[in-house]
Write an enzyme that holds these catalytic residues in place. Structure first.
Site, short mmCIF file in Angstrom:
data_model
loop_
_atom_site.label_atom_id
_atom_site.label_comp_id
_atom_site.label_asym_id
_atom_site.label_seq_id
_atom_site.Cartn_x
_atom_site.Cartn_y
_atom_site.Cartn_z
N CYS A 31 -21.25 -15.98 91.67
CA CYS A 31 -21.02 -14.56 91.89
C CYS A 31 -22.11 -13.76 91.18
CB CYS A 31 -19.68 -14.08 91.37
SG CYS A 31 -18.49 -15.34 91.06
N TYR A 170 -13.80 -25.32 99.83
CA TYR A 170 -13.91 -25.19 98.37
C TYR A 170 -12.59 -25.56 97.69
CZ TYR A 170 -14.24 -22.32 94.00
OH TYR A 170 -14.23 -21.86 92.72
N HIS A 174 -9.73 -24.23 89.91
CA HIS A 174 -8.34 -23.76 90.01
C HIS A 174 -8.29 -22.40 90.71
CE1 HIS A 174 -7.68 -26.12 86.01
NE2 HIS A 174 -7.66 -26.92 87.06
N ASP A 266 -16.89 -25.89 83.54
CA ASP A 266 -18.01 -26.00 84.48
C ASP A 266 -19.22 -25.20 83.96
OD1 ASP A 266 -19.44 -26.51 86.81
OD2 ASP A 266 -18.58 -24.79 87.87
C1 FMN Z 1 -22.22 -15.93 86.93
C2 FMN Z 1 -21.60 -17.13 87.57
C3 FMN Z 1 -20.76 -16.97 88.65
C4 FMN Z 1 -20.18 -18.08 89.27
N1 FMN Z 1 -19.45 -17.90 90.42
C5 FMN Z 1 -19.04 -18.99 91.13
C6 FMN Z 1 -18.47 -18.86 92.43
O1 FMN Z 1 -18.35 -17.77 92.97
N2 FMN Z 1 -18.06 -19.99 93.06
C7 FMN Z 1 -18.22 -21.23 92.52
O2 FMN Z 1 -17.85 -22.22 93.13
N3 FMN Z 1 -18.78 -21.38 91.30
C8 FMN Z 1 -19.22 -20.30 90.61
N4 FMN Z 1 -19.85 -20.48 89.40
C9 FMN Z 1 -20.01 -21.83 88.85
C10 FMN Z 1 -21.38 -22.40 89.23
O3 FMN Z 1 -21.50 -22.60 90.59
C11 FMN Z 1 -21.70 -23.73 88.53
O4 FMN Z 1 -20.87 -24.72 89.03
C12 FMN Z 1 -21.59 -23.68 87.02
O5 FMN Z 1 -22.14 -22.49 86.50
C13 FMN Z 1 -22.32 -24.87 86.37
O6 FMN Z 1 -23.65 -24.90 86.81
P1 FMN Z 1 -24.90 -24.32 85.97
O7 FMN Z 1 -24.88 -25.02 84.66
O8 FMN Z 1 -26.08 -24.65 86.80
O9 FMN Z 1 -24.67 -22.87 85.80
C14 FMN Z 1 -20.42 -19.38 88.76
C15 FMN Z 1 -21.24 -19.53 87.65
C16 FMN Z 1 -21.85 -18.44 87.06
C17 FMN Z 1 -22.76 -18.65 85.90
#
Ligand code: FMN
Ligand code: SF4
Length: 685
Positions: A31, A170, A174, A266
């Site tokens: 997001c 998706y 949760h 995550d």
């Molecule tokens: C600002 C932000 C918004 C996120 N929004 C979503 C989302 O809308 N849908 C989703 O599946 N994951 C969302 N995530 C999780 C990311 O897709 C990702 O799985 C998670 O940040 C770990 O990856 P990274 O270490 O590369 O950030 C979001 C992560 C961040 C940082």
């Protein structure tokens, strides 16, 4: 420069069902606070990722129906055909840069309270909504499930019409109905959608089949699945049901996008998960069970780690949310042998905090994030200099470093004067605290860049006076002199200094960051700042062996960190380190033997014995130099106060202020005076 062919594997095209990604760099759904209400800003931000080399660029969560209404948060929407043009802006912009566009279809179940639409909330079983909001979800009956599947299919059709190449089912975080159906904690049904794993996973099977059927001729169907809830035996585990789900659906999706749940696990911060690639142990089994391409995440910023993950057969795609936010040009920098120029994510989750506040995304490392459309900022490009030649930046903290770096990029002669022995200011100081080591990347990136440039001179231990500045004769001066923490107790709760009896040792965060530890214990930390530093100091001192008492007028430790997904971890850590926590208490007075606290609700007083006090309240701006120069006889072409010296805030705000000052320098004064950006105005048609 290294041999760029070393990383050529990362730039191989990869087939995903009927489409082909140009390389292995995959921006997973994230997001950005722009969503359906700022479609042009959203499209420009995603296009920047594509320009920077991300072969697949995804949306954020995209609501498929009014009964999944995340208001007041601005995610994407595909409720009906009227939502298509806004998303078409994104797909056209991403395609124009040669990348694939992916959309994450979502029905949030009880995670959406439907505050705008006021629709009934849906879930596998009767349950509360996921916020403290007075509404409960109703258990979906078979006709509700049938309807939901119809909505999902229709949304997939609209996604295809909007031009998406990859369409998601998706089940993660949760936060979606398929995930809720899958997890026993959400699903106590006794029909064919409850009970056995086969039954709980039935909805996922149906969605995968129906999405394929609807759009699979030209679009790839991706499945985002959280293989582990990281709750041990109390939740889904990667080696048990997580694995069974992958086995069950192995060849059904065209792509597996696998991660862990919940969101705080995550998107773990470096403070609590210092290891980049931290999800690999949970997801590495997946590729062994499927021939379909796999994408995984977990702050993957190191090109060597990326290469090794592909070569070891753990993933086909390098997934990234935060690394792509901190540096949209990460792939291109690897491709062109400029690894040293990568702005590495520091894992602070300021990006997440903006999403949780419902405001456009911001990033500590990348001040242009979210500004691509409204201010026209490009992370790698900045206008060349105007007619002025010389600039002076006073202060080498985050604002000063960013300002100096951008001025130097523009081609000005830059003199950077820092009062301390080292560059870095508050970033350097904070990065010395327990858990914040990775934050130093903010200064490392900028210092490295400045060191490469012939038009930059940097002077340490140069605590310039107004006379010094005037004597230097540089006509353009940016003062980034920072701020320091108060010692007198003035803060949110006490607008007057606290009554302090002589004899008690009083420290500020600056003292501790400078390496001074309390002489006498126990040490009472009074946190009226309520952001993050109080909790960090408590942990830092407890780890160093001090007995710590934590007092705050707030009703929890570091409440602001709920936005960065860290609050629970922080409070847990303090409890585990034996920190005694008093919430709802403000500091009334300090004697030579302890503190008098007042309950914020009842004003009831209590005495707490301690040997020293750390005041975490407010900061005082260092604006003396600027004020003196401003009223002095010398006339500067430019004299600007920036960063914490102008307005103390987050490190992200300081970097942003430094960037803005450098961008605006010699710009059209009317434009600068307005300090304005483009806005997306609601159409009255
Ligand atoms: C600002 C932000 C918004 C996120 N929004 C979503 C989302 O809308 N849908 C989703 O599946 N994951 C969302 N995530 C999780 C990311 O897709 C990702 O799985 C998670 O940040 C770990 O990856 P990274 O270490 O590369 O950030 C979001 C992560 C961040 C940082
Ligand atoms: S805000 Fe922090 S966590 Fe988010 S991308 Fe930027 S540096 Fe990384």
């Amino acid at each position: 420069m290294y041999n760029t062919s070393k990383y050529s594997t990362l730039f191989e095209p990869v087939k995903i069902g009927p489409v082909t990604a140009p390389n292995r760099f995959y921006q997973v759904p994230h997001c950005c606070g722009m969503g359906h209400i700022r479609p042009q800003a959203h499209a420009a931000m995603r296009a920047m990722k594509a320009e920077g080399g991300w072969g697949v660029v995804s949306t954020e969560e995209t609501e498929i129906h009014p009964s999944s209404d995340l208001s007041p948060y601005a995610e994407q929407r595909l409720w009906d055909a009227r939502d298509i043009p806004a998303l078409r802006l994104m797909t056209d912009a991403v395609h124009a840069k040669g990348s694939l566009a992916a959309v994450e279809l979502v029905h949030n179940g009880n995670h959406a309270a439907n505050m705008l639409t006021r629709a009934p909330v849906l879930a596998p079983s009767d349950m509360s909504v996921d916020y403290a909001y007075p509404k409960q979800a109703r258990a979906m009956d078979i006709s509700d499930i049938r309807e939901f599947r119809r909505w999902h299919r229709a949304a997939a059709r609209r996604a295809k019409q909007a031009g998406f190449d990859v369409i998601y089912v998706y089940a993660g975080h949760h936060m979606s109905l398929p995930h809720h159906f899958l997890l026993p904690q959400f699903n106590d049904r006794s029909d064919e959608y409850g009970g056995s794993l086969e039954n709980r996973a039935r909805l996922i099977r149906e969605l995968l089949e129906e999405t394929h059927d609807e759009v699979g001729d030209t679009c790839a169907v991706a499945f985002r699945f959280a293989v582990d809830e990281m709750k041990g035996i109390d939740g889904m585990q990667a080696h048990e049901e997580g694995r069974a789900v992958v086995e069950m659906f192995a060849e059904m999706p065209d792509l597996w996008d696998v991660n862990v749940s919940d969101w705080s696990n995550d998107s773990a911060t470096t403070r609590f998960q210092p290891n980049d690639g931290y999800q690999t142990p949970y997801v590495e089994f997946v590729k062994k069970l499927t021939t379909k391409p796999v994408v995984a995440v977990g702050r993957l910023t190191s090109p060597d780690m990326m290469l090794s993950m592909v070569k070891r057969g753990i993933v086909d795609f390098i997934g990234a949310a935060r690394p792509s936010i901190a540096d949209p040009f990460l792939p291109q920098k690897i491709r062109t042998g400029r690894i040293d120029e990568i702005r590495e994510c520091i894992g602070c989750n300021i990006c997440v905090s903006s999403d949780n506040l419902g405001i456009p995304i911001r990033c500590t490392q990348n001040p242009t994030m979210g500004e691509e459309w409204r201010r026209g900022w490009h992370p790698e490009k900045i206008a060349t200099k105007g007619t002025q030649e010389e600039t002076l930046v006073v202060g080498g903290g985050p604002a000063g470093l960013e300002c100096a770096m951008q001025l130097a990029k523009r081609g000005y002669q830059v003199t950077l004067a820092e009062a301390g022995k080292e560059l870095g200011g508050r970033v350097l100081a904070e990065s010395r605290l327990h858990g914040l080591g990775a934050w130093k990347r903010v200064t490392d990136h900028r210092i490295y860049d400045l060191q490469q440039r012939a038009n930059v001179q940097m002077f340490m231990e140069s605590d310039l006076t107004a006379e010094d500045v005037i004597e230097l004769g540089i006509p353009n001066v940016f003062v980034a002199s920072g701020a320091s923490w108060r010692r007198d107790g003035v803060g949110r709760s006490n607008r007057r200094p606290v009554d302090i009896t002589k004899g008690m040792s009083i420290l500020t965060p600056d003292n501790i960051m400078a390496g001074k530890l309390p002489d006498n214990g126990p040490v009472l930390i009074y946190d009226d700042d309520q952001i993050y530093i109080g909790g960090v100091l408590a942990e830092h001192l407890a780890v160093a062996g001090h007995q710590v008492i934590f007092v705050t007028p707030a009703n929890m430790v570091s409440p602001w960190t709920e936005l960065t997904l860290e609050q629970v971890r922080i409070q847990k850590s303090l409890i585990e380190h034996g920190v005694i926590i008093h919430t709802g208490q403000k500091l009334a007075a300090i004697s030579d033997t302890g503190c008098r606290l007042a309950c914020v609700y009842s004003e009831q007083l209590r005495e707490i014995k301690c040997g020293s006090v750390v005041m975490v309240t407010e900061r005082t701006r260092h604006n003396d130099l600027y004020d003196t120069l401003k009223v002095g006889p010398s006339s500067f072409e430019t004299l600007e106060l920036i960063g914490d010296a102008a307005s103390p805030g987050l490190i992200a705000d300081a970097v942003y202020a430094g960037h803005m000052a450098a961008r605006n320098f010699e710009e059209d004064p009317d434009k600068v005076a307005q300090q304005f950006f483009r806005r997306e105005i609601v159409s009255l048609q």
